[in-house]
Design a protein around this motif. Structure first.
Motif, PDB file in Angstrom:
ATOM      1  N   GLY A  49       0.823  -1.204   0.000  1.00 48.43           N
ATOM      2  CA  GLY A  49       0.000   0.000   0.000  1.00 48.43           C
ATOM      3  C   GLY A  49       0.854   1.248   0.000  1.00 48.43           C
ATOM      4  N   GLY A  50       0.239   2.315  -0.353  1.00 50.08           N
ATOM      5  CA  GLY A  50       0.917   3.595  -0.427  1.00 50.08           C
ATOM      6  C   GLY A  50       0.270   4.439  -1.509  1.00 50.08           C
ATOM      7  N   SER A  51       0.792   5.614  -1.705  1.00 53.84           N
ATOM      8  CA  SER A  51       0.166   6.507  -2.672  1.00 53.84           C
ATOM      9  C   SER A  51       0.438   6.079  -4.111  1.00 53.84           C
ATOM     10  CB  SER A  51       0.622   7.940  -2.427  1.00 53.84           C
ATOM     11  OG  SER A  51       2.031   8.002  -2.436  1.00 53.84           O
ATOM     12  N   HIS A  52       1.687   6.097  -4.529  1.00 50.19           N
ATOM     13  CA  HIS A  52       2.004   5.736  -5.910  1.00 50.19           C
ATOM     14  C   HIS A  52       2.702   4.385  -6.029  1.00 50.19           C
ATOM     15  CE1 HIS A  52       0.782   9.540  -7.555  1.00 50.19           C
ATOM     16  NE2 HIS A  52       1.460  10.162  -6.619  1.00 50.19           N
ATOM     17  N   ALA A  53       3.166   3.868  -4.942  1.00 49.13           N
ATOM     18  CA  ALA A  53       3.919   2.614  -4.963  1.00 49.13           C
ATOM     19  C   ALA A  53       3.013   1.436  -4.593  1.00 49.13           C
ATOM     20  CB  ALA A  53       5.086   2.689  -3.981  1.00 49.13           C
ATOM     21  N   TRP A  54       3.431   0.233  -5.001  1.00 47.04           N
ATOM     22  CA  TRP A  54       2.736  -0.992  -4.596  1.00 47.04           C
ATOM     23  C   TRP A  54       2.910  -1.195  -3.101  1.00 47.04           C
ATOM     24  CZ3 TRP A  54       4.601  -5.437  -2.315  1.00 47.04           C
ATOM     25  CH2 TRP A  54       3.733  -6.536  -2.295  1.00 47.04           C
ATOM     26  N   GLY A  55       4.095  -0.824  -2.614  1.00 50.05           N
ATOM     27  CA  GLY A  55       4.393  -0.965  -1.202  1.00 50.05           C
ATOM     28  C   GLY A  55       5.784  -0.453  -0.890  1.00 50.05           C
ATOM     29  N   LYS A  56       6.261  -0.736   0.298  1.00 49.63           N
ATOM     30  CA  LYS A  56       7.596  -0.316   0.727  1.00 49.63           C
ATOM     31  C   LYS A  56       8.242  -1.423   1.534  1.00 49.63           C
ATOM     32  CE  LYS A  56       6.743   4.590   0.841  1.00 49.63           C
ATOM     33  NZ  LYS A  56       6.848   5.831   1.571  1.00 49.63           N
ATOM     34  N   ILE A  57       9.580  -1.423   1.532  1.00 51.77           N
ATOM     35  CA  ILE A  57      10.320  -2.326   2.411  1.00 51.77           C
ATOM     36  C   ILE A  57      11.066  -1.472   3.426  1.00 51.77           C
ATOM     37  CG2 ILE A  57      10.521  -4.242   0.800  1.00 51.77           C
ATOM     38  CD1 ILE A  57      13.368  -3.318   0.149  1.00 51.77           C
ATOM     39  N   TYR A  58      11.141  -1.978   4.645  1.00 55.20           N
ATOM     40  CA  TYR A  58      11.760  -1.264   5.752  1.00 55.20           C
ATOM     41  C   TYR A  58      12.890  -2.090   6.346  1.00 55.20           C
ATOM     42  CZ  TYR A  58       7.642   1.714   5.554  1.00 55.20           C
ATOM     43  OH  TYR A  58       6.661   2.570   5.133  1.00 55.20           O
ATOM     44  N   CYS A  59      13.997  -1.451   6.577  1.00 54.90           N
ATOM     45  CA  CYS A  59      15.182  -2.087   7.153  1.00 54.90           C
ATOM     46  C   CYS A  59      14.891  -2.528   8.595  1.00 54.90           C
ATOM     47  CB  CYS A  59      16.337  -1.103   7.120  1.00 54.90           C
ATOM     48  SG  CYS A  59      17.877  -1.759   7.775  1.00 54.90           S
ATOM     49  N   PRO A  60      15.411  -3.691   8.996  1.00 60.74           N
ATOM     50  CA  PRO A  60      15.182  -4.150  10.372  1.00 60.74           C
ATOM     51  C   PRO A  60      16.042  -3.425  11.401  1.00 60.74           C
ATOM     52  CG  PRO A  60      16.557  -5.716   9.225  1.00 60.74           C
ATOM     53  CD  PRO A  60      16.135  -4.681   8.215  1.00 60.74           C
TER      54      PRO A  60
END
Length: 86
Positions: free
Chosen positions: A28-39
């Protein structure tokens, strides 16, 4: 609950690679399919440049985008440092 799969198989494989290295995938997000976050929550981490990365739903070249995602994971400064200490 399992996350929604990415429609491009190469990118889905890269997301699984990210998850196997502890990265969190959020759909989810505005223009992106999603995001990945560093642990790692490390202040030394390149001003956040590699702490969060956007995942596009329809990139021009899915193979290149998948390589880019893997490069973000592999170039994580904190991960490299912890790998060298072991």
């Amino acid at each position: 609950m399992p996350r929604k799969s990415h429609p491009k198989q190469e990118i889905e494989d890269a997301l699984r690679y990210a998850e196997s290295h502890g990265w969190r995938v959020e759909v989810g997000g505005s223009h992106a399919w999603g995001k990945i976050y560093c642990p790692y929550n490390d202040k030394q981490c390149r001003c956040g440049e590699f702490c969060i990365a956007s995942i596009w739903s329809t990139p021009k070249n899915a193979g290149n985008h998948a390589k880019q995602i893997k490069r973000v994971i592999d170039n994580c400064r904190t991960r490299k440092k912890s790998d060298n200490e072991e």
